[in-house]
Write a protein that holds these residues in place. Structure first.
Motif, PDB file in Angstrom:
ATOM      1  N   ILE A  86       0.645  -1.174   0.021  1.00 59.36           N
ATOM      2  CA  ILE A  86      -0.142   0.065   0.050  1.00 59.36           C
ATOM      3  C   ILE A  86       0.804   1.405   0.186  1.00 59.36           C
ATOM      4  CG2 ILE A  86      -2.084  -1.172   0.930  1.00 59.36           C
ATOM      5  CD1 ILE A  86      -0.950   0.200   3.679  1.00 59.36           C
ATOM      6  N   LYS A  87       2.216   1.211   0.409  1.00 60.31           N
ATOM      7  CA  LYS A  87       3.044   2.254   0.461  1.00 60.31           C
ATOM      8  C   LYS A  87       4.538   1.772  -0.034  1.00 60.31           C
ATOM      9  CE  LYS A  87       0.687   5.365   3.590  1.00 60.31           C
ATOM     10  NZ  LYS A  87       0.650   5.867   4.995  1.00 60.31           N
ATOM     11  N   VAL A  88       5.275   2.524  -0.678  1.00 58.10           N
ATOM     12  CA  VAL A  88       6.591   2.612  -1.025  1.00 58.10           C
ATOM     13  C   VAL A  88       7.625   3.859  -0.780  1.00 58.10           C
ATOM     14  CG1 VAL A  88       8.208   1.774  -2.718  1.00 58.10           C
ATOM     15  CG2 VAL A  88       6.080   0.396  -2.634  1.00 58.10           C
ATOM     16  N   PRO A  97      19.065   2.184  -4.706  1.00 56.25           N
ATOM     17  CA  PRO A  97      18.235   2.988  -3.383  1.00 56.25           C
ATOM     18  C   PRO A  97      17.500   1.743  -2.827  1.00 56.25           C
ATOM     19  CG  PRO A  97      17.860   4.095  -5.695  1.00 56.25           C
ATOM     20  CD  PRO A  97      18.669   2.669  -5.984  1.00 56.25           C
ATOM     21  N   ARG A  98      17.412   2.337  -1.333  1.00 56.29           N
ATOM     22  CA  ARG A  98      16.564   1.319  -0.485  1.00 56.29           C
ATOM     23  C   ARG A  98      15.260   1.806  -0.550  1.00 56.29           C
ATOM     24  NH1 ARG A  98      16.980   0.960   6.043  1.00 56.29           N
ATOM     25  NH2 ARG A  98      15.610  -0.470   6.300  1.00 56.29           N
ATOM     26  N   LEU A  99      14.207   0.784  -0.621  1.00 52.12           N
ATOM     27  CA  LEU A  99      12.775   0.656  -0.440  1.00 52.12           C
ATOM     28  C   LEU A  99      12.472   0.282   0.912  1.00 52.12           C
ATOM     29  CD1 LEU A  99      11.723  -0.868  -3.865  1.00 52.12           C
ATOM     30  CD2 LEU A  99      12.006   1.456  -3.564  1.00 52.12           C
ATOM     31  N   ASP A 100      11.398   1.069   1.455  1.00 53.81           N
ATOM     32  CA  ASP A 100      10.787   0.720   2.481  1.00 53.81           C
ATOM     33  C   ASP A 100       9.203   0.547   2.057  1.00 53.81           C
ATOM     34  OD1 ASP A 100      12.853   1.229   4.641  1.00 53.81           O
ATOM     35  OD2 ASP A 100      12.227   3.437   4.635  1.00 53.81           O
ATOM     36  N   ILE A 101       8.585  -0.470   2.485  1.00 52.86           N
ATOM     37  CA  ILE A 101       7.287  -1.160   2.049  1.00 52.86           C
ATOM     38  C   ILE A 101       6.535  -1.261   3.172  1.00 52.86           C
ATOM     39  CG2 ILE A 101       6.417  -3.178   0.720  1.00 52.86           C
ATOM     40  CD1 ILE A 101       9.350  -3.504  -0.762  1.00 52.86           C
ATOM     41  N   TRP A 109      -8.645  -4.386   8.278  1.00 50.00           N
ATOM     42  CA  TRP A 109      -8.825  -2.893   8.331  1.00 50.00           C
ATOM     43  C   TRP A 109      -7.592  -2.035   8.388  1.00 50.00           C
ATOM     44  CZ3 TRP A 109     -13.597  -0.897   8.315  1.00 50.00           C
ATOM     45  CH2 TRP A 109     -14.744  -1.967   8.507  1.00 50.00           C
ATOM     46  N   GLY A 110      -6.525  -2.469   9.085  1.00 49.32           N
ATOM     47  CA  GLY A 110      -5.430  -1.688   9.164  1.00 49.32           C
ATOM     48  C   GLY A 110      -4.094  -2.350   8.313  1.00 49.32           C
ATOM     49  N   ASP A 111      -3.056  -1.546   8.567  1.00 49.31           N
ATOM     50  CA  ASP A 111      -2.099  -1.964   7.655  1.00 49.31           C
ATOM     51  C   ASP A 111      -1.297  -3.259   8.626  1.00 49.31           C
ATOM     52  OD1 ASP A 111      -0.261  -0.946   9.857  1.00 49.31           O
ATOM     53  OD2 ASP A 111      -0.243   1.035   8.874  1.00 49.31           O
ATOM     54  N   ASP A 112      -0.251  -3.799   8.036  1.00 49.68           N
ATOM     55  CA  ASP A 112       0.335  -4.880   8.674  1.00 49.68           C
ATOM     56  C   ASP A 112       1.341  -4.657   9.759  1.00 49.68           C
ATOM     57  OD1 ASP A 112      -1.055  -6.580   7.102  1.00 49.68           O
ATOM     58  OD2 ASP A 112       0.573  -6.753   5.497  1.00 49.68           O
ATOM     59  N   LEU A 121       8.820  -1.059  11.341  1.00 46.92           N
ATOM     60  CA  LEU A 121       7.858  -0.319  10.984  1.00 46.92           C
ATOM     61  C   LEU A 121       7.630  -0.384   9.300  1.00 46.92           C
ATOM     62  CD1 LEU A 121       8.041   3.154  12.817  1.00 46.92           C
ATOM     63  CD2 LEU A 121       6.769   1.315  13.395  1.00 46.92           C
ATOM     64  N   TRP A 122       8.556  -0.884   8.550  1.00 46.78           N
ATOM     65  CA  TRP A 122       8.573  -1.205   7.235  1.00 46.78           C
ATOM     66  C   TRP A 122       9.226  -2.671   6.799  1.00 46.78           C
ATOM     67  CZ3 TRP A 122       6.262   2.775   4.494  1.00 46.78           C
ATOM     68  CH2 TRP A 122       6.151   3.946   5.075  1.00 46.78           C
ATOM     69  N   LEU A 123       8.824  -3.008   5.607  1.00 46.44           N
ATOM     70  CA  LEU A 123       9.699  -4.139   5.025  1.00 46.44           C
ATOM     71  C   LEU A 123      10.718  -3.607   4.108  1.00 46.44           C
ATOM     72  CD1 LEU A 123       6.611  -6.584   4.123  1.00 46.44           C
ATOM     73  CD2 LEU A 123       8.061  -6.682   6.082  1.00 46.44           C
ATOM     74  N   ASN A 124      11.335  -4.390   3.709  1.00 47.58           N
ATOM     75  CA  ASN A 124      12.479  -3.985   2.720  1.00 47.58           C
ATOM     76  C   ASN A 124      12.484  -5.209   1.618  1.00 47.58           C
ATOM     77  OD1 ASN A 124      14.527  -6.034   3.502  1.00 47.58           O
ATOM     78  ND2 ASN A 124      15.116  -4.565   5.172  1.00 47.58           N
ATOM     79  N   THR A 125      13.338  -5.051   0.549  1.00 46.77           N
ATOM     80  CA  THR A 125      13.005  -5.863  -0.430  1.00 46.77           C
ATOM     81  C   THR A 125      13.775  -7.317  -0.013  1.00 46.77           C
ATOM     82  OG1 THR A 125      15.319  -5.235  -1.311  1.00 46.77           O
ATOM     83  CG2 THR A 125      13.252  -4.203  -2.311  1.00 46.77           C
TER      84      THR A 125
END
Length: 170
Positions: A86-88, A97-101, A109-112, A121-125
């Motif tokens: 839902i967000k990158v 470049p590093r991605l926060d996912i 209902w909510g995010d993961d 708070l974020w996943l990475n690749t």
């Protein structure tokens, strides 16, 4: 049954197991994913995917994008999760470049963030096992039944053993 027939059955079984492993390893190499086929175990992605659907994964060369459905795994989790990005956020640190996912189940209902390890708070690749590129509906229900009802697994193995033994006698 004589020794020769027993040896032949053992060789046939070995060839079946070896063939299955070769097919699996070929799929791993072709898709770039450590697990190219997974079964949906929860209803968090309904109505897109239901429990028992088999998903086919591919590890794309392009970066993950919002809207992609991915399978990911985080530290401390045994079972991978199938959810939508839902967000990158792209960070310019380093090359590439590093991605926060951030992900979310379509039926949640909510995010993961509550599913990620404490403080993350974020996943990475590195967490992504693959992007979903196809599916077969309901074929994986047998896997779910065997996980939910372990006695069924043993009954199925026993029934197969009886069939093999009786077919060899006749």
């Amino acid at each position: 049954m004589n020794k020769r027939q027993l040896l032949l059955q053992g060789v046939n079984l070995g060839m079946i197991i070896t063939s299955a492993l070769m097919i699996w390893k070929s799929m791993v190499l072709a898709t770039g994913s450590e697990s190219p086929v997974v079964v949906v175990l929860s209803g968090s992605m309904e109505p897109g995917f239901y429990r028992g659907d088999i998903l086919f994964l591919y590890q794309p060369k392009t970066p993950a994008q919002t809207g992609d459905i991915i399978v990911f795994n985080t530290d401390g989790r045994e079972i991978p999760i199938v959810h939508r990005i839902i967000k990158v956020h792209e960070r310019a640190e380093g090359s590439p470049p590093r991605l926060d996912i951030l992900t979310k189940g379509d039926n949640n209902w909510g995010d993961d963030r509550s599913l990620y390890p404490r403080g993350q708070l974020w996943l990475n690749t590195g967490h992504i096992m693959g992007k979903v590129v196809g599916f077969l509906p309901h074929i994986g229900r047998v896997t779910i039944i065997m996980n939910d009802y372990p006695w069924f697994k043993y009954a199925l193995i026993a029934a197969l053993g009886v069939v093999v033994v009786t077919s060899k006698e006749g």
